[in-house]
Design a protein around this motif. Sequence first.
Motif, PDB file in Angstrom:
ATOM      1  N   VAL A  31       0.842  -1.197   0.000  1.00 28.53           N
ATOM      2  CA  VAL A  31       0.000   0.000   0.000  1.00 28.53           C
ATOM      3  C   VAL A  31       0.877   1.246   0.000  1.00 28.53           C
ATOM      4  CG1 VAL A  31      -1.746   1.292   1.294  1.00 28.53           C
ATOM      5  CG2 VAL A  31      -1.922  -1.198   1.117  1.00 28.53           C
ATOM      6  N   TRP A  32       1.962   1.204   0.734  1.00 29.12           N
ATOM      7  CA  TRP A  32       2.912   2.326   0.763  1.00 29.12           C
ATOM      8  C   TRP A  32       3.416   2.616  -0.653  1.00 29.12           C
ATOM      9  CZ3 TRP A  32       7.173   2.589   5.083  1.00 29.12           C
ATOM     10  CH2 TRP A  32       7.881   3.782   4.974  1.00 29.12           C
ATOM     11  N   ILE A  33       3.834   1.585  -1.365  1.00 30.29           N
ATOM     12  CA  ILE A  33       4.291   1.761  -2.744  1.00 30.29           C
ATOM     13  C   ILE A  33       3.159   2.306  -3.611  1.00 30.29           C
ATOM     14  CG2 ILE A  33       5.110   0.524  -4.790  1.00 30.29           C
ATOM     15  CD1 ILE A  33       6.542  -1.417  -2.873  1.00 30.29           C
ATOM     16  N   MET A  34       1.936   1.842  -3.354  1.00 27.03           N
ATOM     17  CA  MET A  34       0.781   2.304  -4.116  1.00 27.03           C
ATOM     18  C   MET A  34       0.570   3.810  -3.943  1.00 27.03           C
ATOM     19  SD  MET A  34      -1.656   1.119  -6.088  1.00 27.03           S
ATOM     20  CE  MET A  34      -3.388   1.198  -6.544  1.00 27.03           C
ATOM     21  N   GLY A  38       0.699   6.495  -6.866  1.00 24.30           N
ATOM     22  CA  GLY A  38      -0.417   7.416  -7.045  1.00 24.30           C
ATOM     23  C   GLY A  38       0.033   8.862  -7.101  1.00 24.30           C
ATOM     24  N   GLY A  39       1.041   9.209  -6.292  1.00 27.50           N
ATOM     25  CA  GLY A  39       1.568  10.564  -6.340  1.00 27.50           C
ATOM     26  C   GLY A  39       2.193  10.883  -7.687  1.00 27.50           C
ATOM     27  N   ALA A  40       2.975   9.936  -8.210  1.00 26.92           N
ATOM     28  CA  ALA A  40       3.591  10.144  -9.523  1.00 26.92           C
ATOM     29  C   ALA A  40       2.530  10.229 -10.619  1.00 26.92           C
ATOM     30  CB  ALA A  40       4.568   9.007  -9.819  1.00 26.92           C
ATOM     31  N   PHE A 105      -2.711  -1.798 -11.915  1.00 25.34           N
ATOM     32  CA  PHE A 105      -2.221  -3.171 -11.839  1.00 25.34           C
ATOM     33  C   PHE A 105      -1.666  -3.470 -10.453  1.00 25.34           C
ATOM     34  CE2 PHE A 105       1.093  -6.435 -12.498  1.00 25.34           C
ATOM     35  CZ  PHE A 105       0.306  -7.436 -13.064  1.00 25.34           C
ATOM     36  N   TRP A 106      -0.950  -2.526  -9.880  1.00 25.67           N
ATOM     37  CA  TRP A 106      -0.421  -2.724  -8.530  1.00 25.67           C
ATOM     38  C   TRP A 106      -1.569  -2.854  -7.515  1.00 25.67           C
ATOM     39  CZ3 TRP A 106       4.172  -4.267  -7.135  1.00 25.67           C
ATOM     40  CH2 TRP A 106       4.555  -4.172  -5.790  1.00 25.67           C
ATOM     41  N   GLY A 107      -2.647  -2.109  -7.719  1.00 24.81           N
ATOM     42  CA  GLY A 107      -3.806  -2.257  -6.857  1.00 24.81           C
ATOM     43  C   GLY A 107      -4.402  -3.648  -6.934  1.00 24.81           C
ATOM     44  N   ALA A 176      -6.703   5.344   1.652  1.00 29.99           N
ATOM     45  CA  ALA A 176      -5.431   4.632   1.497  1.00 29.99           C
ATOM     46  C   ALA A 176      -4.620   4.692   2.784  1.00 29.99           C
ATOM     47  CB  ALA A 176      -4.630   5.221   0.339  1.00 29.99           C
ATOM     48  N   LEU A 177      -4.568   5.871   3.410  1.00 28.38           N
ATOM     49  CA  LEU A 177      -3.819   6.015   4.653  1.00 28.38           C
ATOM     50  C   LEU A 177      -4.475   5.233   5.784  1.00 28.38           C
ATOM     51  CD1 LEU A 177      -2.944   9.822   4.485  1.00 28.38           C
ATOM     52  CD2 LEU A 177      -1.443   7.881   3.964  1.00 28.38           C
ATOM     53  N   ALA A 178      -5.811   5.240   5.824  1.00 26.61           N
ATOM     54  CA  ALA A 178      -6.517   4.478   6.854  1.00 26.61           C
ATOM     55  C   ALA A 178      -6.262   2.980   6.686  1.00 26.61           C
ATOM     56  CB  ALA A 178      -8.017   4.781   6.798  1.00 26.61           C
TER      57      ALA A 178
END
Length: 357
Positions: A31-34, A38-40, A105-107, A176-178
């Motif tokens: 999730v951290w990588i996600m 998402g930021g990029a 895809f990562w999701g 996502a953070l939750a």
Amino acid sequence: MPFDAPSSPKARSRATPRVIGCWLLGVAGMVWIMVAIGGATRLTGSGLSIMEWAPLSGTLPPLSDAEWQRLYDLYRTIPQYALVNQGFGLDGFKQIFWLEWAHRFWGRLIGLAYALPLAWFWLRGRIPAGLKPRLLLLLLLGGLQGAVGWFMVASGFEADRTAVSPYRLVMHLSLALALFAALTWTGLGLLRPRPATMPAATGSIRRQAKAAAWLLVAAMLAGGFVAGNRAGLDYNTFPLMEGRLVPEGYWRLAPAWSNLTLNVAAVQFNHRLLASLAALAGLGAAFAGWRRLPPGFARSACLGLGGAVVLQYALGVATLLHAVPVWLGTLHQACAVLVLTAALLALHGLRPPKRVT
């Protein structure tokens, strides 16, 4: 036998919570990588390149020239193409497409990495008593996050929009953070049971760490509105904003509450203020832990929190001064999760001892 063989039922029952804890922390890492991807995706304007929500068929990228052309023709119907990317051609479309496809895809991989082991642990009867409802809730939250992600993307297709709604962006980020926090906290709880005793100073330091954690969460959500309004592209000075501490036009929008979410000057100032308060609170908790706690996990976690907030604050200032380059903005968003992780570790290390009944 003087000890249990590794394959005995008793040994397996002791090992299973640790295995589940490591699995949950692994999913949290995904999730951290996600969040970073998402930021990029947001910073490159790639998020609107795929105009279909196809949870199954969208797993594979386009496999023919005709399919590439169909998706490109769909993209050319939205305002972002007409107002930002008009004429950049199929090659330009492919550049933004691949990042959004990787994000989705990562999701899907996160979903598989959670659902398949959950089913295996469940069917083998390995899930500790009382943990099933929480694990099911996490599964539902993960599915909801996918739906909220599409709800956010769909807002970018509306007339005169070239990006998604700031409100839906913050909703997507918050969930996502939750999810990350819930996975991390649950995993830590399985790996590190409550201690039998804690130093007397723990209670007051825990209150300081809680204050820092809530301020950090508020700063992250305020950062979501900065991102959603592209507010980081203005007022690229620090610590003043066009020579003023509080920028001119803070309350220029009506109704007044909309300034907190849609006014570029206001949302950037709020993010700066909350980040500064969070950094001070985090450093205060770190200093208190260093002075008043004995060496151990709790003390190290408090010091880690102090280091993380300093790093994130420096990244935030650098990102602002350089007008949010993609690599630095992505790093800043990823480091926000590092700070959240540090806060969770500190709070977990400062938990009150278990009650003796």
